[in-house]
Design a protein around this motif. Structure first.
Motif, short mmCIF file in Angstrom:
data_model
loop_
_atom_site.label_atom_id
_atom_site.label_comp_id
_atom_site.label_asym_id
_atom_site.label_seq_id
_atom_site.Cartn_x
_atom_site.Cartn_y
_atom_site.Cartn_z
N MET A 1 0.83 -1.21 0.00
CA MET A 1 0.00 0.00 0.00
C MET A 1 0.87 1.26 0.00
SD MET A 1 -3.04 -0.97 -0.21
CE MET A 1 -2.30 -2.26 -1.17
N GLU A 2 1.93 1.24 0.79
CA GLU A 2 2.84 2.39 0.83
C GLU A 2 3.44 2.65 -0.55
OE1 GLU A 2 6.79 3.93 3.26
OE2 GLU A 2 6.26 1.82 3.33
N PHE A 3 3.89 1.57 -1.19
CA PHE A 3 4.47 1.71 -2.52
C PHE A 3 3.44 2.23 -3.52
CE2 PHE A 3 5.45 0.02 -6.73
CZ PHE A 3 6.74 0.53 -6.92
N ALA A 4 2.24 1.64 -3.52
CA ALA A 4 1.19 2.04 -4.46
C ALA A 4 0.79 3.49 -4.24
CB ALA A 4 -0.02 1.11 -4.31
N TYR A 5 0.61 3.87 -3.00
CA TYR A 5 0.18 5.25 -2.71
C TYR A 5 1.26 6.25 -3.09
CZ TYR A 5 -1.66 9.34 -0.41
OH TYR A 5 -2.12 10.59 -0.18
N ASN A 6 2.50 5.98 -2.72
CA ASN A 6 3.59 6.92 -3.00
C ASN A 6 3.92 7.04 -4.49
OD1 ASN A 6 4.03 7.85 -0.40
ND2 ASN A 6 5.34 6.12 0.10
N ASN A 7 3.46 6.07 -5.29
CA ASN A 7 3.69 6.13 -6.73
C ASN A 7 2.45 6.54 -7.51
OD1 ASN A 7 6.51 5.27 -7.44
ND2 ASN A 7 5.94 3.73 -5.96
N SER A 8 1.38 6.89 -6.82
CA SER A 8 0.15 7.32 -7.50
C SER A 8 0.13 8.85 -7.62
CB SER A 8 -1.08 6.82 -6.76
OG SER A 8 -1.15 7.39 -5.47
N TYR A 9 -0.44 9.31 -8.71
CA TYR A 9 -0.52 10.75 -8.99
C TYR A 9 -1.37 11.44 -7.93
CZ TYR A 9 -1.55 15.11 -11.41
OH TYR A 9 -1.69 16.43 -11.73
N GLN A 10 -0.87 12.55 -7.38
CA GLN A 10 -1.60 13.35 -6.41
C GLN A 10 -1.87 14.72 -7.03
OE1 GLN A 10 -2.39 11.95 -3.31
NE2 GLN A 10 -1.50 10.12 -4.23
N SER A 11 -3.14 15.02 -7.27
CA SER A 11 -3.47 16.29 -7.94
C SER A 11 -3.04 17.51 -7.14
CB SER A 11 -4.96 16.35 -8.24
OG SER A 11 -5.70 16.28 -7.05
N SER A 12 -2.98 17.37 -5.81
CA SER A 12 -2.61 18.53 -4.98
C SER A 12 -1.18 18.99 -5.23
CB SER A 12 -2.80 18.21 -3.50
OG SER A 12 -1.99 17.12 -3.11
N ILE A 13 -0.30 18.07 -5.60
CA ILE A 13 1.09 18.45 -5.87
C ILE A 13 1.46 18.27 -7.34
CG2 ILE A 13 1.92 18.06 -3.52
CD1 ILE A 13 3.03 15.35 -4.44
N GLY A 14 0.54 17.72 -8.13
CA GLY A 14 0.77 17.59 -9.57
C GLY A 14 1.72 16.48 -9.95
N MET A 15 1.96 15.54 -9.05
CA MET A 15 2.86 14.41 -9.33
C MET A 15 2.71 13.39 -8.21
SD MET A 15 6.54 16.19 -8.30
CE MET A 15 6.31 17.56 -9.39
N ALA A 16 3.41 12.28 -8.32
CA ALA A 16 3.42 11.27 -7.26
C ALA A 16 4.37 11.71 -6.15
CB ALA A 16 3.88 9.92 -7.82
N PRO A 17 4.10 11.34 -4.89
CA PRO A 17 5.00 11.73 -3.80
C PRO A 17 6.46 11.32 -4.03
CG PRO A 17 2.95 10.94 -2.89
CD PRO A 17 2.89 10.69 -4.38
#
Length: 127
Positions: A95-111
């Motif tokens: 889950m950590e890997f999937a979340y940190n590699n998913s696009y986050q619109s608030s920052i415009g990229m993945a963490p």
């Protein structure tokens, strides 16, 4: 009174209660700081009112984003447990890997991508 407005004393708890009621009212529909300020300034006045309203709304936004993130992670873990069986702690690294590699619109990229760009901006070239 200050004109036709109530002067609110320098009481953090009282001001917080006024802000919470104004922001949480079913009729407010979670207004931004500018709209909330214009709504409140009709009835109230206190020193640094506009700044305190902006800080309160920003705090609410951060809290809401955290709540959404937690809900997303809970949903992802629940889906893994249903699909693959087992304990939730078996899937936490996934889950950590999937979340940190998913696009986050608030920052415009993945963490993880943001960490890469931050790393580049903090490097320097020795000549």
């Amino acid at each position: 009174m200050f004109g036709n407005r109530i002067c609110v004393p320098d009481d953090a708890e009282l001001k917080r209660e006024i802000l919470a009621q104004a922001h949480g009212s079913p009729y407010a529909m979670h207004p931004g700081s500018t709209k909330m300020y214009y709504n409140l300034k009709r009835s109230y006045w206190w020193y640094n009112m506009k700044k305190e309203i902006a800080e309160y709304v920003a705090e609410c936004l951060v809290y809401g984003q955290s709540e959404r993130t937690i809900q997303t992670l809970e949903d992802m873990l629940r889906a893994c447990i249903i699909e693959f069986q087992g304990s939730w702690d078996d899937y936490l690294p996934l889950m950590e890997f999937a979340y940190n590699n998913s696009y986050q619109s608030s920052i415009g990229m993945a963490p993880y991508e943001s960490l890469f760009w931050l790393g580049l901006s903090n490097t320097f070239v020795l000549e």
